[in-house]
Design a protein around this motif. Sequence first.
Motif, PDB file in Angstrom:
ATOM      1  N   VAL A 173       0.829  -1.202   0.000  1.00 31.84           N
ATOM      2  CA  VAL A 173       0.000   0.000   0.000  1.00 31.84           C
ATOM      3  C   VAL A 173       0.868   1.259   0.000  1.00 31.84           C
ATOM      4  CG1 VAL A 173      -1.897  -1.161   1.213  1.00 31.84           C
ATOM      5  CG2 VAL A 173      -0.137   0.028   2.537  1.00 31.84           C
ATOM      6  N   TRP A 174       0.198   2.387  -0.292  1.00 31.06           N
ATOM      7  CA  TRP A 174       0.852   3.704  -0.282  1.00 31.06           C
ATOM      8  C   TRP A 174       0.176   4.600   0.750  1.00 31.06           C
ATOM      9  CZ3 TRP A 174       5.072   3.450  -3.190  1.00 31.06           C
ATOM     10  CH2 TRP A 174       5.082   2.674  -4.357  1.00 31.06           C
ATOM     11  N   ASN A 175      -0.138   4.095   1.927  1.00 31.95           N
ATOM     12  CA  ASN A 175      -0.842   4.896   2.926  1.00 31.95           C
ATOM     13  C   ASN A 175       0.040   5.993   3.513  1.00 31.95           C
ATOM     14  OD1 ASN A 175      -3.220   3.453   2.648  1.00 31.95           O
ATOM     15  ND2 ASN A 175      -2.666   1.965   4.213  1.00 31.95           N
ATOM     16  N   ASP A 176       1.318   5.709   3.707  1.00 30.38           N
ATOM     17  CA  ASP A 176       2.268   6.704   4.211  1.00 30.38           C
ATOM     18  C   ASP A 176       2.823   7.438   2.996  1.00 30.38           C
ATOM     19  OD1 ASP A 176       4.499   8.102   5.167  1.00 30.38           O
ATOM     20  OD2 ASP A 176       4.929   6.599   6.696  1.00 30.38           O
ATOM     21  N   ILE A 177       2.225   8.570   2.674  1.00 33.93           N
ATOM     22  CA  ILE A 177       2.534   9.246   1.415  1.00 33.93           C
ATOM     23  C   ILE A 177       3.985   9.744   1.348  1.00 33.93           C
ATOM     24  CG2 ILE A 177       1.941  11.230  -0.059  1.00 33.93           C
ATOM     25  CD1 ILE A 177      -0.986  10.748   0.748  1.00 33.93           C
ATOM     26  N   LEU A 215       0.978  12.560  -7.852  1.00 35.48           N
ATOM     27  CA  LEU A 215       0.608  13.968  -7.882  1.00 35.48           C
ATOM     28  C   LEU A 215       1.376  14.773  -6.837  1.00 35.48           C
ATOM     29  CD1 LEU A 215      -1.138  16.075  -9.223  1.00 35.48           C
ATOM     30  CD2 LEU A 215      -3.002  15.489  -7.644  1.00 35.48           C
ATOM     31  N   GLN A 216       1.473  14.276  -5.615  1.00 36.67           N
ATOM     32  CA  GLN A 216       2.202  15.024  -4.596  1.00 36.67           C
ATOM     33  C   GLN A 216       3.703  15.042  -4.887  1.00 36.67           C
ATOM     34  OE1 GLN A 216       0.768  14.750  -0.624  1.00 36.67           O
ATOM     35  NE2 GLN A 216       2.747  15.152   0.314  1.00 36.67           N
ATOM     36  N   GLY A 217       4.251  13.926  -5.385  1.00 38.78           N
ATOM     37  CA  GLY A 217       5.670  13.900  -5.740  1.00 38.78           C
ATOM     38  C   GLY A 217       6.003  14.900  -6.825  1.00 38.78           C
ATOM     39  N   LEU A 218       5.083  15.057  -7.783  1.00 42.01           N
ATOM     40  CA  LEU A 218       5.269  16.036  -8.860  1.00 42.01           C
ATOM     41  C   LEU A 218       5.217  17.459  -8.307  1.00 42.01           C
ATOM     42  CD1 LEU A 218       5.444  16.262 -12.057  1.00 42.01           C
ATOM     43  CD2 LEU A 218       2.981  16.685 -11.954  1.00 42.01           C
ATOM     44  N   ILE A 219       4.226  17.742  -7.474  1.00 42.66           N
ATOM     45  CA  ILE A 219       4.068  19.079  -6.911  1.00 42.66           C
ATOM     46  C   ILE A 219       5.272  19.468  -6.056  1.00 42.66           C
ATOM     47  CG2 ILE A 219       2.733  20.376  -5.186  1.00 42.66           C
ATOM     48  CD1 ILE A 219       0.219  19.060  -6.363  1.00 42.66           C
ATOM     49  N   ASN A 237      -4.968  13.187   0.608  1.00 44.93           N
ATOM     50  CA  ASN A 237      -4.129  14.375   0.825  1.00 44.93           C
ATOM     51  C   ASN A 237      -4.602  15.562  -0.011  1.00 44.93           C
ATOM     52  OD1 ASN A 237      -3.469  12.901  -1.489  1.00 44.93           O
ATOM     53  ND2 ASN A 237      -1.345  13.579  -1.516  1.00 44.93           N
ATOM     54  N   PHE A 238      -5.869  15.559  -0.446  1.00 45.46           N
ATOM     55  CA  PHE A 238      -6.321  16.578  -1.391  1.00 45.46           C
ATOM     56  C   PHE A 238      -6.224  17.990  -0.820  1.00 45.46           C
ATOM     57  CE2 PHE A 238      -9.522  19.278  -3.393  1.00 45.46           C
ATOM     58  CZ  PHE A 238      -9.088  19.212  -4.710  1.00 45.46           C
ATOM     59  N   LEU A 239      -6.599  18.176   0.434  1.00 52.32           N
ATOM     60  CA  LEU A 239      -6.550  19.524   1.007  1.00 52.32           C
ATOM     61  C   LEU A 239      -5.128  20.078   1.008  1.00 52.32           C
ATOM     62  CD1 LEU A 239      -9.065  19.238   3.983  1.00 52.32           C
ATOM     63  CD2 LEU A 239      -9.418  20.302   1.749  1.00 52.32           C
ATOM     64  N   GLU A 240      -4.166  19.204   1.239  1.00 54.60           N
ATOM     65  CA  GLU A 240      -2.760  19.628   1.194  1.00 54.60           C
ATOM     66  C   GLU A 240      -2.344  19.952  -0.238  1.00 54.60           C
ATOM     67  OE1 GLU A 240       1.703  17.821   2.210  1.00 54.60           O
ATOM     68  OE2 GLU A 240      -0.097  16.738   2.851  1.00 54.60           O
ATOM     69  N   LEU A 241      -2.815  19.156  -1.189  1.00 58.87           N
ATOM     70  CA  LEU A 241      -2.462  19.372  -2.592  1.00 58.87           C
ATOM     71  C   LEU A 241      -3.145  20.615  -3.159  1.00 58.87           C
ATOM     72  CD1 LEU A 241      -2.782  15.710  -3.930  1.00 58.87           C
ATOM     73  CD2 LEU A 241      -0.672  16.947  -3.448  1.00 58.87           C
TER      74      LEU A 241
END
Length: 313
Positions: A173-177, A215-219, A237-241
């Motif tokens: 899983v990717w739970n820990d972003i 998406l977060q890695g790109l940002i 993590n949408f609010l953070e993104l």
Amino acid sequence: MNKISGADLIEKTYQLYLAEKFQEGFDFLVAKLEDLDEINATIYNLHSSLAFRLGNHELGYNLLKEAVLEKEYWYPTAYMKQNEDYLRYQGDPTFQEILLLCQKREELHRYSGRPQLIINEPANFDHPQLVLALHGNNQPLSGVQQHWNHETCPNVVIAIPISSEISFANGHVWNDIPHGIAEVQTHYEMLVSKYNLQPKDITLAGFSAGASIILQGLIEGKLLADRIILVAPWLPNFLELQVKLEILKTKKTKIYIVCGSQDQPCLPWANQLTAELKMNHIPFHYKLIEGLTHRYPDNFGTILADIKGFFER
């Protein structure tokens, strides 16, 4: 008759579950159990969930007890506490024992895996293109490879990272972003060096939770690419993104989003993401597929041709 693999059984049963064909999924799963050398934690969970959907609470609970108490599997503590199927058992001492065992095993084993990278090179290439495709939570490797292969993506290097974070006793899983981004960044940097790649040569793709990593890695600038593909994006993590999406303007990254109209967990996130991209004048294409639940569309290979056309504009 050819025996079915555990990964294929999970994939096919899960699709029936998502389509709310609970009786069909239950019957299919039970009929194929004898084909397996081992019934893993994910199969136990599917079997239990389908039993609950059909109103057989006793069987559903017994399967959970067998998985945790006898087979010594475990499930994430948050999942156990939030799962509506188990709310009726919160006061049961046996359930509390199960919960405690899951918590201890999760603490011990959550990061016990090792990051892996599956690389599939084309037979012949000069200057390669790269597709880096991330799985979703607990998605079998076969479920990624059936959509990202040299039939759907000819003449490119296909790289599939497998997360080291473990869930459901044997699922990745990717739970820990932040942890996931760090792993993918290591793979990314190795691939860029090995194949002498520029961002224009790279497509990043992620299904479900894999999309949040991409998406977060790109940002954050830890991954670079001219193109990203987000399929059924799971974005806790949408609010953070949201407050950082504007940075994608300077990166000039083209974004293609695919989601189903019946994807209950991810459709709201896909809709919010596209609204924010539009407001920030960031190039994207949103393909909403009628009737599709939380999975890849069956005709994803055909959709990739449309995606390629969008990226080449």
